[in-house]
Motif scaffolding. Structure first.
Motif, mmCIF file in Angstrom:
data_model
loop_
_atom_site.group_PDB
_atom_site.id
_atom_site.type_symbol
_atom_site.label_atom_id
_atom_site.label_comp_id
_atom_site.label_asym_id
_atom_site.label_seq_id
_atom_site.Cartn_x
_atom_site.Cartn_y
_atom_site.Cartn_z
ATOM 1 N N LEU A 34 0.864 -1.166 0.041
ATOM 2 C CA LEU A 34 -0.456 -0.414 -0.072
ATOM 3 C C LEU A 34 0.470 1.027 -0.100
ATOM 4 O O LEU A 34 0.518 2.475 -0.836
ATOM 5 C CB LEU A 34 -1.704 0.093 1.298
ATOM 6 C CG LEU A 34 -1.962 0.580 1.040
ATOM 7 C CD1 LEU A 34 -3.129 0.951 0.134
ATOM 8 C CD2 LEU A 34 -2.879 1.258 2.835
ATOM 9 N N ALA A 35 2.176 1.398 0.848
ATOM 10 C CA ALA A 35 3.055 2.445 0.862
ATOM 11 C C ALA A 35 3.240 2.553 -0.659
ATOM 12 O O ALA A 35 3.665 3.629 -0.874
ATOM 13 C CB ALA A 35 3.765 2.237 2.454
ATOM 14 N N LEU A 36 4.313 1.706 -0.851
ATOM 15 C CA LEU A 36 4.727 1.579 -2.696
ATOM 16 C C LEU A 36 3.906 2.055 -3.410
ATOM 17 O O LEU A 36 3.774 2.878 -4.032
ATOM 18 C CB LEU A 36 4.827 0.354 -2.731
ATOM 19 C CG LEU A 36 6.062 0.202 -2.169
ATOM 20 C CD1 LEU A 36 7.083 -1.710 -2.810
ATOM 21 C CD2 LEU A 36 8.255 0.610 -2.490
ATOM 22 N N SER A 37 3.020 1.767 -3.390
ATOM 23 C CA SER A 37 1.410 2.036 -4.139
ATOM 24 C C SER A 37 0.793 3.429 -4.225
ATOM 25 O O SER A 37 0.930 4.043 -5.404
ATOM 26 C CB SER A 37 0.073 1.204 -4.606
ATOM 27 O OG SER A 37 -0.618 1.023 -3.854
ATOM 28 N N VAL A 38 0.886 3.851 -2.855
ATOM 29 C CA VAL A 38 0.756 5.647 -2.789
ATOM 30 C C VAL A 38 2.039 6.546 -3.308
ATOM 31 O O VAL A 38 1.700 7.608 -4.071
ATOM 32 C CB VAL A 38 0.799 5.748 -1.467
ATOM 33 C CG1 VAL A 38 0.321 7.469 -1.213
ATOM 34 C CG2 VAL A 38 -0.538 5.308 -0.702
ATOM 35 N N VAL A 39 3.018 5.709 -2.976
ATOM 36 C CA VAL A 39 4.241 6.353 -3.526
ATOM 37 C C VAL A 39 4.645 6.845 -5.433
ATOM 38 O O VAL A 39 4.845 7.791 -5.950
ATOM 39 C CB VAL A 39 5.585 6.251 -3.201
ATOM 40 C CG1 VAL A 39 7.262 6.812 -3.901
ATOM 41 C CG2 VAL A 39 5.451 6.076 -1.593
ATOM 42 N N ILE A 40 4.573 6.192 -5.491
ATOM 43 C CA ILE A 40 3.637 5.154 -6.773
ATOM 44 C C ILE A 40 2.740 6.002 -7.733
ATOM 45 O O ILE A 40 2.801 6.536 -8.402
ATOM 46 C CB ILE A 40 3.980 3.810 -7.674
ATOM 47 C CG1 ILE A 40 5.202 3.352 -6.828
ATOM 48 C CG2 ILE A 40 3.391 3.422 -8.722
ATOM 49 C CD1 ILE A 40 5.387 1.903 -7.646
ATOM 50 N N GLU A 41 1.524 5.965 -7.146
ATOM 51 C CA GLU A 41 0.675 7.060 -7.830
ATOM 52 C C GLU A 41 1.438 8.461 -7.777
ATOM 53 O O GLU A 41 0.915 9.515 -8.159
ATOM 54 C CB GLU A 41 -0.723 6.769 -7.165
ATOM 55 C CG GLU A 41 -1.556 7.200 -7.442
ATOM 56 C CD GLU A 41 -1.954 7.166 -8.906
ATOM 57 O OE1 GLU A 41 -2.792 7.431 -9.705
ATOM 58 O OE2 GLU A 41 -1.915 6.167 -9.776
ATOM 59 N N MET A 42 1.642 8.686 -6.443
ATOM 60 C CA MET A 42 1.693 10.234 -7.088
ATOM 61 C C MET A 42 2.621 10.577 -7.717
ATOM 62 O O MET A 42 2.728 11.779 -8.446
ATOM 63 C CB MET A 42 2.367 10.637 -5.259
ATOM 64 C CG MET A 42 1.205 10.490 -4.360
ATOM 65 S SD MET A 42 1.903 11.055 -2.447
ATOM 66 C CE MET A 42 2.091 12.830 -2.312
ATOM 67 N N TRP B 191 11.388 7.262 -0.491
ATOM 68 C CA TRP B 191 10.334 6.288 0.513
ATOM 69 C C TRP B 191 9.868 4.962 -0.477
ATOM 70 O O TRP B 191 9.307 4.017 0.118
ATOM 71 C CB TRP B 191 9.221 7.346 0.079
ATOM 72 C CG TRP B 191 9.225 8.428 0.906
ATOM 73 C CD1 TRP B 191 9.029 10.050 0.037
ATOM 74 C CD2 TRP B 191 9.179 8.910 1.919
ATOM 75 N NE1 TRP B 191 9.059 10.923 1.676
ATOM 76 C CE2 TRP B 191 9.111 9.909 2.657
ATOM 77 C CE3 TRP B 191 9.123 7.592 3.378
ATOM 78 C CZ2 TRP B 191 8.761 10.552 3.867
ATOM 79 C CZ3 TRP B 191 8.643 7.991 4.628
ATOM 80 C CH2 TRP B 191 8.224 9.796 4.681
ATOM 81 N N ILE B 192 10.857 4.709 -1.695
ATOM 82 C CA ILE B 192 10.346 3.610 -2.397
ATOM 83 C C ILE B 192 11.729 2.687 -1.685
ATOM 84 O O ILE B 192 11.092 1.107 -1.672
ATOM 85 C CB ILE B 192 11.243 3.611 -4.106
ATOM 86 C CG1 ILE B 192 9.965 4.601 -4.208
ATOM 87 C CG2 ILE B 192 11.063 2.799 -4.866
ATOM 88 C CD1 ILE B 192 10.108 4.829 -5.685
ATOM 89 N N VAL B 193 12.367 3.115 -1.258
ATOM 90 C CA VAL B 193 13.442 2.634 -0.127
ATOM 91 C C VAL B 193 13.126 1.633 0.640
ATOM 92 O O VAL B 193 12.856 0.497 1.332
ATOM 93 C CB VAL B 193 15.358 3.359 -0.180
ATOM 94 C CG1 VAL B 193 16.053 2.245 0.790
ATOM 95 C CG2 VAL B 193 15.898 3.561 -1.221
ATOM 96 N N ALA B 194 12.295 2.674 1.622
ATOM 97 C CA ALA B 194 12.003 2.348 2.857
ATOM 98 C C ALA B 194 10.657 0.938 2.565
ATOM 99 O O ALA B 194 10.364 0.321 3.414
ATOM 100 C CB ALA B 194 11.133 3.428 3.678
ATOM 101 N N GLY B 195 9.343 1.583 1.336
ATOM 102 C CA GLY B 195 8.641 0.868 0.936
ATOM 103 C C GLY B 195 9.605 -0.723 0.594
ATOM 104 O O GLY B 195 9.299 -2.278 0.531
ATOM 105 N N LEU B 196 10.211 -1.002 0.296
ATOM 106 C CA LEU B 196 11.007 -2.391 -0.981
ATOM 107 C C LEU B 196 11.359 -3.017 0.265
ATOM 108 O O LEU B 196 11.350 -4.022 0.757
ATOM 109 C CB LEU B 196 12.216 -1.604 -1.974
ATOM 110 C CG LEU B 196 11.638 -1.413 -3.246
ATOM 111 C CD1 LEU B 196 12.188 -0.716 -4.302
ATOM 112 C CD2 LEU B 196 10.351 -2.320 -4.089
ATOM 113 N N LEU B 197 12.117 -1.937 1.300
ATOM 114 C CA LEU B 197 13.076 -2.729 2.159
ATOM 115 C C LEU B 197 12.052 -3.201 3.497
ATOM 116 O O LEU B 197 11.943 -4.421 3.693
ATOM 117 C CB LEU B 197 13.857 -1.742 3.000
ATOM 118 C CG LEU B 197 14.757 -1.964 4.810
ATOM 119 C CD1 LEU B 197 15.428 -3.466 3.803
ATOM 120 C CD2 LEU B 197 15.171 -1.139 5.013
ATOM 121 N N ALA B 198 11.197 -2.722 3.636
ATOM 122 C CA ALA B 198 9.171 -2.969 4.119
ATOM 123 C C ALA B 198 9.089 -4.682 3.592
ATOM 124 O O ALA B 198 8.664 -5.287 4.043
ATOM 125 C CB ALA B 198 8.536 -1.785 4.753
#
Length: 128
Positions: free
Chosen positions: A15-23, A37-44
């Protein structure tokens, strides 16, 4: 951890990755701001899929509780985001100051031209 916790972690990361990508797609977020934010989302996401990787990393680093390492990494990412934002804010403050100075100079130039134009005799306009 139970299966619901794993699924929740994976869904939250996606969900976090999709929000960043959509933004990014809607141009509400620039690429250079989205990197951390992408690094954090991928790490998570990776830690959600492979939770034993966090246990392994905690053992390697010498952290007794793996979630402490996760919190530390999260704080590190947030710290890097804050540094990036501060650097950009400093740059923008400098650009704003330069623009304000240029605007003041243009306004002064315009005032001088208006005064010079108003002092001209009325017949001088027609000869120009």
């Amino acid at each position: 951890m139970n299966v619901a916790s794993y699924i929740f972690g994976i869904v939250a990361a996606l969900l976090a990755l999709s929000v960043v990508i959509e933004m990014l797609r809607r141009r509400r977020l620039r690429e250079r701001h989205a990197v951390w934010w992408i690094v954090a989302g991928l790490l998570a996401l990776l830690l959600g899929i492979f939770p034993q990787a966090l246990v392994w990393a905690a053992d390697v680093v010498g952290v007794e509780i793996p979630t402490n390492l996760a919190f530390f990494l999260s704080l590190l990412v947030l710290f890097l985001v804050c540094i990036q934002q501060s650097a950009e804010l400093t740059d923008l403050e400098g650009k704003t100051r330069i623009l304000a100075e240029e605007c003041a100079l243009q306004e002064e130039r315009l005032n001088r031209l208006e005064k010079a134009y108003s002092r001209r005799p009325s017949g001088a306009d027609e000869n120009s």
